[in-house]
Design an enzyme around this catalytic site. Structure first.
Site: not given
Ligand code: CO
Length: 134
Positions: A7, A79, A130
């Site tokens: 994502h 992010h 991440e």
């Molecule tokens: Co995230």
């Protein structure tokens, strides 16, 4: 090490407006808001055929994204998240190679109930990364 893009997270000043924009302007499949008090965020998932967009809004006073929104009043990309097979092996490899992991280096449980770590943006060209174990 990294696999699919899981994502991209965007911090937004108005979650309802952002969700409605993705729904009505882009015709995207948009979830209801989900509050994650332990992460200090409320999130809406935009489900695209090949990845997800996470719309994030601060929840509570200690939210880790509050400062980001203070500095980026109209919102911004916060992010990106890549999938990894084994979070501990990935972490140990990165630490061994001298890269910085945020926090105490222990994976936390991310927005999808999977273990995640965050890598220092200064080590990766100004992007907060991440890693999520899939
Ligand atoms: Co995230």
């Amino acid at each position: 090490m990294i696999g699919k893009l899981n994502h991209i997270a965007i911090v937004v000043p108005d979650l309802t407006l952002a969700a409605n924009t993705y729904k009505s302007v882009f015709g995207a499949n948009v979830s209801d808001p989900v509050s994650l008090p332990e992460h200090g965020v409320t999130t809406v998932f935009v489900n695209l055929p090949n990845t997800k967009i996470e719309l994030l809004h601060p929840l509570g006073d200690g939210s880790p994204i509050k400062k980001f929104l203070d500095r980026n009043a109209s919102g911004g990309i916060h992010h990106i998240c890549y999938e990894v097979q084994n979070i501990i092996k990935s972490r140990d490899k990165l630490l061994g190679d001298g890269y910085r992991i945020l926090g105490d280096h222990e994976p936390s449980v991310g927005a999808h109930g999977k273990p995640v770590i965050f890598l220092h943006p200064k080590d990766f060209f100004g992007t907060l990364i991440e890693l999520e174990e899939i």
